[in-house]
Design a protein around this motif. Sequence first.
Motif, short mmCIF file in Angstrom:
data_model
loop_
_atom_site.label_atom_id
_atom_site.label_comp_id
_atom_site.label_asym_id
_atom_site.label_seq_id
_atom_site.Cartn_x
_atom_site.Cartn_y
_atom_site.Cartn_z
N GLU A 35 -0.02 -30.08 27.25
CA GLU A 35 0.07 -29.60 28.63
C GLU A 35 -1.09 -28.66 28.98
OE1 GLU A 35 3.87 -28.69 31.20
OE2 GLU A 35 3.11 -26.85 30.30
N ASN A 79 -3.15 -29.54 32.19
CA ASN A 79 -3.16 -28.66 33.37
C ASN A 79 -4.37 -27.72 33.40
OD1 ASN A 79 -0.64 -29.82 33.53
ND2 ASN A 79 0.48 -27.91 33.72
N HIS A 91 -7.18 -30.75 34.72
CA HIS A 91 -6.96 -30.59 36.16
C HIS A 91 -8.02 -29.68 36.79
CE1 HIS A 91 -4.96 -30.33 39.98
NE2 HIS A 91 -4.68 -29.06 39.84
N HIS A 92 -8.43 -28.66 36.05
CA HIS A 92 -9.44 -27.73 36.57
C HIS A 92 -10.87 -28.21 36.28
CE1 HIS A 92 -5.85 -25.15 36.62
NE2 HIS A 92 -6.46 -24.48 37.58
N HIS A 151 -5.80 -23.65 42.61
CA HIS A 151 -7.14 -23.06 42.52
C HIS A 151 -8.07 -23.57 43.62
CE1 HIS A 151 -7.63 -26.93 40.49
NE2 HIS A 151 -8.93 -26.80 40.57
N GLU A 176 -7.47 -18.11 41.53
CA GLU A 176 -8.32 -18.42 40.37
C GLU A 176 -7.88 -19.67 39.63
OE1 GLU A 176 -10.97 -16.66 39.32
OE2 GLU A 176 -10.81 -14.85 40.53
N PHE A 177 -6.56 -19.93 39.63
CA PHE A 177 -6.05 -20.86 38.62
C PHE A 177 -4.76 -21.49 39.13
CE2 PHE A 177 -3.82 -21.13 34.27
CZ PHE A 177 -4.55 -22.23 33.84
N SER A 178 -4.63 -22.79 38.95
CA SER A 178 -3.40 -23.48 39.32
C SER A 178 -2.37 -23.34 38.20
CB SER A 178 -3.67 -24.97 39.53
OG SER A 178 -4.52 -25.17 40.62
N ALA A 190 3.52 -24.93 35.65
CA ALA A 190 4.15 -24.96 34.33
C ALA A 190 4.04 -23.54 33.80
CB ALA A 190 3.42 -25.93 33.41
#
Lengths: 287, 282
Positions: free
Chosen positions: A81, A85, A89-90, B112, B118-120, B123
Motif C-alpha cells: 500500500e 499510495n 500515486h504521487h 496533493h 503536501e500529500f494525499s 489509508a
Amino acid sequence: MRNAFIEELTTLAEARDNIALIVGDLGYSVIEEFADCFPDRFINAGVAEQNMTGLAAGMASEGYHVFTYSIANFPTFRCAEQIRNDVDHHRLPVTVVAVGGGVAYGALGYSHHAVQDYALMRAMPNMVIAAPGDPLETRACLRWLVDNPGPSYLRLGKAGEPRFHDSIPDVAPGQWVPVREGGGDDILLSTGAALGAAIARAEGRPVWSLPLWSMAAKIQQPGQVARHARVTTLEDHLADGGFGSWLTEAVAGTPAAACIQPIALSSEVCDMVAGQSTLNRIGGLTL
Amino acid sequence: MKETPIIAAGLHDTRSLAQRIRGQALRMVTRAKASHIGSALSIADIVAVLYGRALRVSPAAPRHPERDRFILSKGHACVAIYAALAETGFIDGSLLETYGADGSMLMAHISHKVPGAEFSTGALGHGLPFGTGKAMAAKLRGESWRTVVLTSDGEWGEGSNWEAALFAAHHGLDNLVCIIDYNKLQSLKSVDETLRLEPLHSKFEAFGWAVREVDGHDHEALTKLLEGSPWEAGKPMMLIAHTIKGKGVSFMENKVEWHYRNPTPELLDAALAEIEGACGNA
C-alpha cells in the motif's frame, strides 16, 4: 546482478548527489561500498518495510531519488500500500529493489520466493518494472532509471549470473533487446533472470529480452509481436499476473494475439523446497 | 529573477478562523452528503492554530522550499484543511462548493493536487512515515523547516506508525512534530473499547519522543506548543491533543454516528447557529 547493481549505483551516486539508498536491514557484503562512500545518503531503516517505503516517498518528495532495498517480498508485498499510495500515486522517484527474484533463494522457501511480484507491480499505473536478464542489463536498467526518475521496481537475481551481452545494451520501456540471433520468425522473449532459460531453450531461434516494461509500454507491443509468427515468453514468475499475461493483454484484440505462448512457473513450486535450478525445472521454465 | 516571497507564520485571529473552518466544513459535507464531519470538527482548532499562527507557509508560494510541511494523515478529515486553505488564500473559496462533486479537485480524502496540500492520504498510517522522510531529508541537508503531521487516535493501530515512531526517535528528528487528535472515538466505538492506546504519554516517552499533552481546543496552549523550536534537543515532538469529536455542535459532540452521517439542511442551520453564536459569545 546485485554486485553490478551496487557498483553501478555507487558510480551514479558520485555524479548525482540526490541518490539515496535505504535498506531494510539486509544487504550484508553488498551495500557496504555505497554506505562507505555516501554515509549521509545511506540509511538502514531496520526491519520495518512499511516505514522504509513511506520514508523513501517522503525523501523523494524533497528531491531525492531513493532506492529501497531488501529481499524478494519484503520491499514489495509487505509494503504494497505504501508503494501504491505514497510512491506510485504521487509519481515519486522511488526505486524498489528486490534481490532474489523468482526462486533464486530456492531452499529458503516460499517466504523468500518472488513469484508474484510482477503481478503486484504491474498493477500500478505509473510503475516501470526493470527486470534485467544479466549483469549488463542491470547496469543499463539502472542508468535508465536514474535518467528517468519515477516510481520503479528493480528485480534482481542474486550474485554470479552469467553475462549474455557483449556490452551494455540500449534499453527503454517496452523495447525488446536482441540477445541471440537465429533463424525463422519463431522467437523467444524473456524478462528478468529467465533470460538464461530462454537461451538454453532457443534451439537456433532468436532470443530477445525485455528488461523494462510498464502499463504504459503495452501500447508498443502489438507492433513488435506482429513481426513474428510465434512469440514464446519466459519468466521465473507464476503465469497469473505475470509477464506473459502482460504481453497477452497488450495484444488482445489484435491479429498478433494468437502468436503468444507463455512459459512461466507452475504454482507447484510454491509448496516446494529445492534449489533454484530444480524449482525452475519442476516449475516448467527450464527443460 | 523573480523574488521568492518571504516565508513566515500567518497572523490570523485563530478563533475566528476556527469558526469559519467549522462553518465551511459543515456546508461542504452537507452539500456533498459526505461523511466524517465529526473528525473535521475535532481538529478545527488545531488546524486554525497551524494555518493561522504556527506554520511558516505562504499562499503566494505554496511550494516555497523553506516552508513548513504539514501532512494530514487522517485524510478523511480533509474538509477542515480545504476550508483552512480557502480561508488563508491558498485556494479560491468558490472551489469549496465543488467538494466531492464529479471531477472536483477536492476529493473526500485530502489530495496533493490541491495547492497547499503536501500529500494525499485516506489509508491510515501513511502520514507519519512520509513526514519522517521529509524530516530526515531536512536533517540530512541542514535545512531549518519543520514537518508537522496530524494523525487520528484510531490510526495508531497501524504498525507503520510505530515503525516511524522508532525511526524518528532513533534518528533524533527534532524537526518533526506529530499531533494526535485524541478524541477517543473510533469508527465503531471508543478507542478504549476498540484497541486501547493508554498509557499513551508514557508509551511515547519510552519510544524516545518529547511528549506534551494539551487541550486540543485551547488556542493559546496550542499556539505556544506549535510555534518555534524543539521542545527537547534531539527528540521528535509528540503532541497528544485531547479533543472532542464533533466539537462545537452540541448534538454532534462525542457521538460515533457523526463519523458517518451528513446533516439535513435543518440540522445544518442549527449547527451553524451554534457555531456562530459560540464565536459571538467568546
